[in-house]
Scaffold this motif. Structure first.
Motif, mmCIF file in Angstrom:
data_model
loop_
_atom_site.group_PDB
_atom_site.id
_atom_site.type_symbol
_atom_site.label_atom_id
_atom_site.label_comp_id
_atom_site.label_asym_id
_atom_site.label_seq_id
_atom_site.Cartn_x
_atom_site.Cartn_y
_atom_site.Cartn_z
ATOM 1 N N UNK A 313 0.874 -1.274 0.011
ATOM 2 C CA UNK A 313 0.122 -0.060 -0.025
ATOM 3 C C UNK A 313 0.815 1.189 -0.032
ATOM 4 N N UNK A 314 0.913 1.952 -1.286
ATOM 5 C CA UNK A 314 1.946 2.955 -1.181
ATOM 6 C C UNK A 314 1.518 4.139 -0.310
ATOM 7 N N UNK A 315 0.319 4.256 -0.576
ATOM 8 C CA UNK A 315 -0.305 5.588 0.303
ATOM 9 C C UNK A 315 -0.133 5.437 1.824
ATOM 10 N N UNK A 316 -0.161 4.121 2.215
ATOM 11 C CA UNK A 316 0.178 3.998 3.618
ATOM 12 C C UNK A 316 1.732 4.363 3.936
ATOM 13 N N UNK A 317 2.606 4.076 3.015
ATOM 14 C CA UNK A 317 4.086 4.422 3.321
ATOM 15 C C UNK A 317 4.111 5.827 3.140
ATOM 16 N N UNK A 318 3.520 6.472 2.405
ATOM 17 C CA UNK A 318 3.567 8.025 2.388
ATOM 18 C C UNK A 318 3.068 8.603 3.607
ATOM 19 N N UNK A 336 -3.779 12.528 -0.593
ATOM 20 C CA UNK A 336 -3.863 11.521 -1.590
ATOM 21 C C UNK A 336 -4.797 10.589 -0.847
ATOM 22 N N UNK A 337 -4.963 9.378 -1.918
ATOM 23 C CA UNK A 337 -5.992 8.348 -1.477
ATOM 24 C C UNK A 337 -5.279 7.711 -0.191
ATOM 25 N N UNK A 338 -6.247 6.697 0.404
ATOM 26 C CA UNK A 338 -5.772 6.279 1.747
ATOM 27 C C UNK A 338 -5.135 4.932 1.248
ATOM 28 N N UNK A 339 -5.543 4.185 0.012
ATOM 29 C CA UNK A 339 -4.964 3.230 -0.329
ATOM 30 C C UNK A 339 -4.807 3.067 -1.965
ATOM 31 N N UNK A 340 -3.552 2.786 -2.054
ATOM 32 C CA UNK A 340 -3.004 2.721 -3.525
ATOM 33 C C UNK A 340 -2.001 1.403 -3.525
ATOM 34 N N UNK A 341 -2.393 0.301 -4.060
ATOM 35 C CA UNK A 341 -1.862 -1.053 -4.029
ATOM 36 C C UNK A 341 -0.815 -0.811 -5.476
ATOM 37 N N UNK A 342 0.406 -0.974 -5.186
ATOM 38 C CA UNK A 342 1.319 -0.862 -6.197
ATOM 39 C C UNK A 342 2.453 -1.993 -6.064
ATOM 40 N N UNK A 343 3.136 -2.428 -6.999
ATOM 41 C CA UNK A 343 4.293 -3.341 -7.035
ATOM 42 C C UNK A 343 5.557 -2.641 -6.960
ATOM 43 N N UNK A 344 6.268 -2.368 -5.720
ATOM 44 C CA UNK A 344 7.413 -1.531 -5.753
ATOM 45 C C UNK A 344 8.359 -2.304 -4.618
ATOM 46 N N UNK A 345 9.415 -1.820 -4.357
ATOM 47 C CA UNK A 345 10.152 -2.474 -3.310
ATOM 48 C C UNK A 345 10.056 -1.637 -2.021
#
Length: 459
Positions: A313-318, A336-345
């Motif tokens: 959840x990239x939004x959670x990291x930010x 920004x949004x509360x949740x954005x799932x993304x494939x990252x490290x």
């Protein structure tokens, strides 16, 4: 970073695309050359046949027809005129039909076309009875396969004749069709062969792009001899690069480990000093040295980062990083949004976001983090209200160990590795890192990731 006047973002120059018929790839170029060569041969052969042989004629059969015409003419000439019609019918066969005509029946003779002159000469050959205007092929039609004409007898009457299927232009058509089929087969075979030969080169290009990135996969030793030699050389080069990186990182790690002991002793001895100002200066120097060592190790260790990409959840990291900074009383906000799932490290992304936020706080005094998801991209921005950067420095601040001269102070700290780490890690995830001055003032650090990295958005 050095304060500078806020300037509007420079508009990119328009890209001029050149349209060329020359293919870019190896397969396309070889196929283009083969196609041009075959086409030239095809066109040249067709033109040659059209010019040199309007008709494909069997010379032996044509000579035989001429001889029969001479014999039949002699027989008719020696026969009374009342019997010539019947005799002509008797002399006719399937490959040569003759008839007898009076001058009155012939009427006005048609002039033999110039296009049939070559055929006239070849049929007459060495037969004197067919020489000159005695033989007239004026009745022959070029589009047919039959030869028609008349032969003047010594008494002024005429013997008409028809030799069917002497001219065979369809032989040439069949030859052209066969040549076209052969050319297509050659092109197909050549394309398959060149494609097979170019596959090792594609593998070389794909693998060479990963040199030094930590994602190296040794090249297979296969293909043509030159390709095998190149694959072996690239494998050896990558082994040397990996050893150099590993040796450098291990050496620096060993030095940093050995330095921590005397630094700890120095910090301990500074605690026994009676001069508070000297004690504070020494402790600040020790902290700065420790930060320098940690920063260099973080940069070098990232050159061979084994961390795999996964869905987070990239939004959670930010938001988490923003909350941590806000809890310490810093001016940091998130939009920004509360949740954005993304494939990252995840760890690399946390390091990237942390570096950008620290950079904005140190040089701009505040940080505004935003996250936007569009149809094509995922965009992270970290903006501040600081003085921004001179345009000449924007392209240089992502260079490792480069710092704007006026920012070399303990109040800002750092080795000039923060933005270099950000640029490298974003590129590894297939994204782009951009820096530009905001029109209203301040600096904007933008991370653009491809839309394919986004799995799901909610909130």
């Amino acid at each position: 970073m050095t304060p500078g006047p806020a300037q509007p973002a420079r508009q990119p120059a328009p890209v001029t695309r050149r349209i060329t018929l020359w293919p870019r790839g190896l397969v396309g170029r070889v196929m283009f050359v083969l196609l041009v060569a075959v086409a030239l041969v095809f066109v040249g052969s067709s033109a040659f046949y059209e010019e040199a042989e309007t008709y494909t004629i069997d010379d032996a059969q044509l000579e035989q027809v001429g001889e029969r015409l001479v014999i039949d003419a002699r027989v008719l000439a020696a026969t009374p005129t009342s019997q010539r019609m019947v005799l002509a019918a008797m002399l006719s066969t399937g490959d040569l039909t003759v008839d007898w005509r009076t001058p009155a029946q012939m009427g006005v003779m048609k002039v033999q076309p110039a296009s049939l002159r070559k055929l006239h000469d070849r049929m007459a050959g060495t037969l004197s009875a067919l020489q000159g205007d005695a033989l007239n092929l004026s009745g022959t039609i070029a589009e047919t396969t039959d030869v028609r004409g008349t032969l003047r007898l010594p008494d002024g009457s005429y013997m008409g004749f028809l030799a069917p299927d002497i001219l065979q232009p369809h032989h040439m058509r069949r030859g052209i069709v066969s040549a076209a089929i052969l050319a297509g087969a050659v092109l197909l075979a050549a394309g398959m062969l060149v494609r097979a030969l170019s596959m090792p080169l594609r593998a070389l290009a794909d693998v060479a792009d990963t040199v030094g990135s930590g994602r190296w996969v040794p090249l297979a030793d296969k293909g043509p001899r030159e390709v095998r030699y190149l694959a072996q050389a690239i494998n050896k080069m990558q082994d040397r690069i990996n050893r150099l990186i590993a040796d450098r990182t291990e050496a620096l790690a060993a030095v940093s480990h050995d330095l921590r002991t005397p630094l700890a002793r120095l910090r301990l001895r500074a605690g026994f000093l009676d001069d508070p100002d000297a004690q504070k200066e020494i402790e600040a120097d020790v902290s700065e040295m420790e930060a320098m060592i940690a920063g260099v190790l973080a940069y070098l260790s990232g050159e061979k980062d084994p961390e795999p990409a996964r869905s987070v959840n990239l939004a959670s990291i930010l938001a988490t990083r923003v909350d941590d900074e806000a809890d310490q009383g810093r001016d940091v906000t998130y939009d920004g949004p509360d949740q954005v799932q993304a494939v990252v490290r995840p760890l690399a992304m946390k390091r990237v976001v942390g570096n950008l936020i620290d950079n904005a706080l140190n040089y701009g005094g505040n940080a505004h983090v935003s996250l936007k998801v569009s149809d094509q991209t995922l965009c992270i921005r970290v903006e501040d209200n600081g003085p921004g950067l001179p345009e000449a420095e924007i392209s240089r601040v992502t260079t490792p160990f480069y710092r704007v001269e006026s920012s070399r102070s303990r109040s800002t700290g750092g080795l000039g590795l923060g933005l270099a780490i950000v640029s490298r890690e974003v590129a590894r995830d297939g994204g782009a890192f951009n820096l530009f001055n905001r029109p209203e003032g301040g600096l904007c650090a933008e991370i653009v990731l491809p839309r394919r990295a986004v799995i799901r958005q909610a909130g």
